[in-house]
Design a protein around this motif. Structure first.
Motif, PDB file in Angstrom:
ATOM      1  N   GLN A 133      17.639  16.703  13.630  1.00 40.08           N
ATOM      2  CA  GLN A 133      18.048  18.098  13.484  1.00 40.08           C
ATOM      3  C   GLN A 133      16.846  19.049  13.482  1.00 40.08           C
ATOM      4  O   GLN A 133      16.983  20.221  13.793  1.00 40.08           O
ATOM      5  N   MET A 134      15.657  18.551  13.130  1.00 37.98           N
ATOM      6  CA  MET A 134      14.470  19.423  13.056  1.00 37.98           C
ATOM      7  C   MET A 134      14.059  19.912  14.434  1.00 37.98           C
ATOM      8  O   MET A 134      14.038  21.091  14.702  1.00 37.98           O
ATOM      9  N   GLU A 135      13.691  19.010  15.309  1.00 36.84           N
ATOM     10  CA  GLU A 135      13.304  19.332  16.687  1.00 36.84           C
ATOM     11  C   GLU A 135      13.468  18.068  17.504  1.00 36.84           C
ATOM     12  O   GLU A 135      13.597  16.986  16.973  1.00 36.84           O
ATOM     13  N   ASN A 136      13.384  18.203  18.806  1.00 35.48           N
ATOM     14  CA  ASN A 136      13.525  17.034  19.669  1.00 35.48           C
ATOM     15  C   ASN A 136      12.144  16.576  20.143  1.00 35.48           C
ATOM     16  O   ASN A 136      11.855  16.537  21.325  1.00 35.48           O
ATOM     17  N   THR A 137      11.245  16.259  19.219  1.00 36.36           N
ATOM     18  CA  THR A 137       9.903  15.781  19.534  1.00 36.36           C
ATOM     19  C   THR A 137       9.569  14.600  18.638  1.00 36.36           C
ATOM     20  O   THR A 137      10.301  14.300  17.699  1.00 36.36           O
ATOM     21  N   LYS A 138       8.439  13.948  18.945  1.00 35.34           N
ATOM     22  CA  LYS A 138       7.973  12.864  18.089  1.00 35.34           C
ATOM     23  C   LYS A 138       7.434  13.467  16.799  1.00 35.34           C
ATOM     24  O   LYS A 138       6.613  14.359  16.828  1.00 35.34           O
ATOM     25  N   LYS A 139       7.922  12.974  15.642  1.00 32.26           N
ATOM     26  CA  LYS A 139       7.537  13.544  14.365  1.00 32.26           C
ATOM     27  C   LYS A 139       6.871  12.501  13.489  1.00 32.26           C
ATOM     28  O   LYS A 139       7.176  11.323  13.558  1.00 32.26           O
ATOM     29  N   LEU A 140       5.939  12.979  12.671  1.00 34.60           N
ATOM     30  CA  LEU A 140       5.325  12.145  11.645  1.00 34.60           C
ATOM     31  C   LEU A 140       5.709  12.742  10.298  1.00 34.60           C
ATOM     32  O   LEU A 140       5.384  13.893  10.008  1.00 34.60           O
ATOM     33  N   LEU A 141       6.444  11.971   9.497  1.00 33.25           N
ATOM     34  CA  LEU A 141       6.894  12.453   8.190  1.00 33.25           C
ATOM     35  C   LEU A 141       5.905  12.024   7.123  1.00 33.25           C
ATOM     36  O   LEU A 141       5.529  10.859   7.040  1.00 33.25           O
ATOM     37  N   VAL A 142       5.471  12.969   6.302  1.00 37.46           N
ATOM     38  CA  VAL A 142       4.566  12.687   5.199  1.00 37.46           C
ATOM     39  C   VAL A 142       5.197  13.235   3.938  1.00 37.46           C
ATOM     40  O   VAL A 142       5.432  14.427   3.827  1.00 37.46           O
ATOM     41  N   ASN A 143       5.478  12.340   2.995  1.00 40.68           N
ATOM     42  CA  ASN A 143       6.102  12.752   1.752  1.00 40.68           C
ATOM     43  C   ASN A 143       5.128  12.487   0.613  1.00 40.68           C
ATOM     44  O   ASN A 143       4.433  11.488   0.616  1.00 40.68           O
ATOM     45  N   GLY A 144       5.069  13.359  -0.352  1.00 40.89           N
ATOM     46  CA  GLY A 144       4.097  13.239  -1.421  1.00 40.89           C
ATOM     47  C   GLY A 144       4.608  12.580  -2.677  1.00 40.89           C
ATOM     48  O   GLY A 144       3.872  12.425  -3.632  1.00 40.89           O
ATOM     49  N   CYS A 145       5.876  12.173  -2.717  1.00 45.14           N
ATOM     50  CA  CYS A 145       6.406  11.574  -3.927  1.00 45.14           C
ATOM     51  C   CYS A 145       5.808  10.185  -4.133  1.00 45.14           C
ATOM     52  O   CYS A 145       5.284   9.599  -3.195  1.00 45.14           O
ATOM     53  N   PRO A 146       5.864   9.629  -5.331  1.00 41.00           N
ATOM     54  CA  PRO A 146       5.325   8.294  -5.565  1.00 41.00           C
ATOM     55  C   PRO A 146       6.002   7.273  -4.645  1.00 41.00           C
ATOM     56  O   PRO A 146       7.223   7.251  -4.512  1.00 41.00           O
ATOM     57  N   ILE A 147       5.180   6.444  -4.014  1.00 34.43           N
ATOM     58  CA  ILE A 147       5.696   5.474  -3.054  1.00 34.43           C
ATOM     59  C   ILE A 147       5.150   4.100  -3.392  1.00 34.43           C
ATOM     60  O   ILE A 147       4.229   3.966  -4.188  1.00 34.43           O
ATOM     61  N   ASN A 148       5.718   3.066  -2.748  1.00 30.34           N
ATOM     62  CA  ASN A 148       5.265   1.719  -3.052  1.00 30.34           C
ATOM     63  C   ASN A 148       3.916   1.435  -2.373  1.00 30.34           C
ATOM     64  O   ASN A 148       3.442   2.202  -1.553  1.00 30.34           O
ATOM     65  N   GLU A 149       3.309   0.321  -2.724  1.00 31.99           N
ATOM     66  CA  GLU A 149       1.948   0.012  -2.286  1.00 31.99           C
ATOM     67  C   GLU A 149       1.837  -0.176  -0.770  1.00 31.99           C
ATOM     68  O   GLU A 149       0.852   0.212  -0.171  1.00 31.99           O
ATOM     69  N   LYS A 150       2.838  -0.772  -0.125  1.00 31.63           N
ATOM     70  CA  LYS A 150       2.757  -1.007   1.323  1.00 31.63           C
ATOM     71  C   LYS A 150       2.714   0.303   2.094  1.00 31.63           C
ATOM     72  O   LYS A 150       1.965   0.444   3.049  1.00 31.63           O
ATOM     73  N   LEU A 151       3.519   1.273   1.691  1.00 29.45           N
ATOM     74  CA  LEU A 151       3.481   2.565   2.351  1.00 29.45           C
ATOM     75  C   LEU A 151       2.184   3.305   2.046  1.00 29.45           C
ATOM     76  O   LEU A 151       1.646   4.014   2.886  1.00 29.45           O
ATOM     77  N   LYS A 152       1.651   3.117   0.845  1.00 26.81           N
ATOM     78  CA  LYS A 152       0.404   3.779   0.473  1.00 26.81           C
ATOM     79  C   LYS A 152      -0.745   3.245   1.317  1.00 26.81           C
ATOM     80  O   LYS A 152      -1.660   3.974   1.693  1.00 26.81           O
ATOM     81  N   LEU A 153      -0.735   1.939   1.625  1.00 27.89           N
ATOM     82  CA  LEU A 153      -1.791   1.337   2.437  1.00 27.89           C
ATOM     83  C   LEU A 153      -1.757   1.854   3.865  1.00 27.89           C
ATOM     84  O   LEU A 153      -2.780   1.870   4.541  1.00 27.89           O
ATOM     85  N   ALA A 154      -0.588   2.246   4.360  1.00 28.15           N
ATOM     86  CA  ALA A 154      -0.491   2.760   5.725  1.00 28.15           C
ATOM     87  C   ALA A 154      -1.321   4.019   5.873  1.00 28.15           C
ATOM     88  O   ALA A 154      -2.055   4.191   6.827  1.00 28.15           O
ATOM     89  N   GLY A 155      -1.253   4.910   4.912  1.00 25.84           N
ATOM     90  CA  GLY A 155      -2.122   6.078   4.868  1.00 25.84           C
ATOM     91  C   GLY A 155      -1.886   7.082   5.973  1.00 25.84           C
ATOM     92  O   GLY A 155      -1.124   6.866   6.905  1.00 25.84           O
TER      93      GLY A 155
END
Length: 187
Positions: A133-155
């Protein structure tokens, strides 16, 4: 939202982006291979232990002329043009590259900041609809809420920012990035 100028409005230096992007690309390739970790190395002629004395006289022996036993033609000698460890990017250059990538996305108007990136359910179908719904392009989502370690390592890195058309961030993520960029560098 008012963005901090020393993070989201820095002069764009293409050679820094090129350096950071190449290093991240090389690291990605090396980490995908199980045997190559970018730490393999061979010794050059100056690093091999041994004497610098001439092994035998120049003439009269019927053998080839040699100056030292550390040459690559000997069994205990050096390796010529062997593998070297991958170069690493220092932390100041890495931070500058991230700031430049964020500046480039902001200058193009491709940075979207939301109050929060809450989705109603955890179902993939709903998340895909929410993103489409945002746009019809490739998007990178970055959320600042506390996340698990595997997602944190992705960076968040320069390569992933520049690879996507639009960067979608929550307000908390922007604040965390600014906080991280202002933190002192641990040596």
């Amino acid at each position: 939202m008012v963005l901090v100028g020393d993070v989201f409005d820095v002069p764009i230096k293409k050679h820094i982006i090129h350096c950071d992007g190449n290093l991240q690309n090389n690291n990605r390739i090396l980490c995908s291979s199980s045997c190559l970790q970018g730490t393999h190395s061979t010794k050059t002629i100056s690093e091999v232990s041994g004497t610098g004395r001439k092994p035998y006289q120049q003439k009269g022996t019927g053998r080839a002329r040699h100056g030292k036993l550390r040459g690559p033609q000997f069994r205990v000698g050096a390796a010529m043009h062997g593998p070297e460890p991958q170069s690493r990017c220092n932390k100041k250059v890495w931070r500058l590259g991230l700031k430049i990538a964020l500046t480039a996305q902001t200058a193009k108007g491709k940075l979207l900041v939301f109050e929060d990136l809450e989705v109603p359910t955890h179902k993939t179908k709903n998340i895909v609809n929410y993103v489409n719904q945002m746009e019809n392009t490739k998007k990178l989502l970055v959320n600042g809420c506390p996340i698990n370690e595997k997602l944190k390592l992705a960076g968040l890195n320069v390569h992933s920012i520049l690879l996507h058309d639009t960067l979608v961030m929550s307000r908390d993520a922007v604040n965390r990035i600014v906080e991280r960029m202002h933190a002192p560098i641990n040596r």
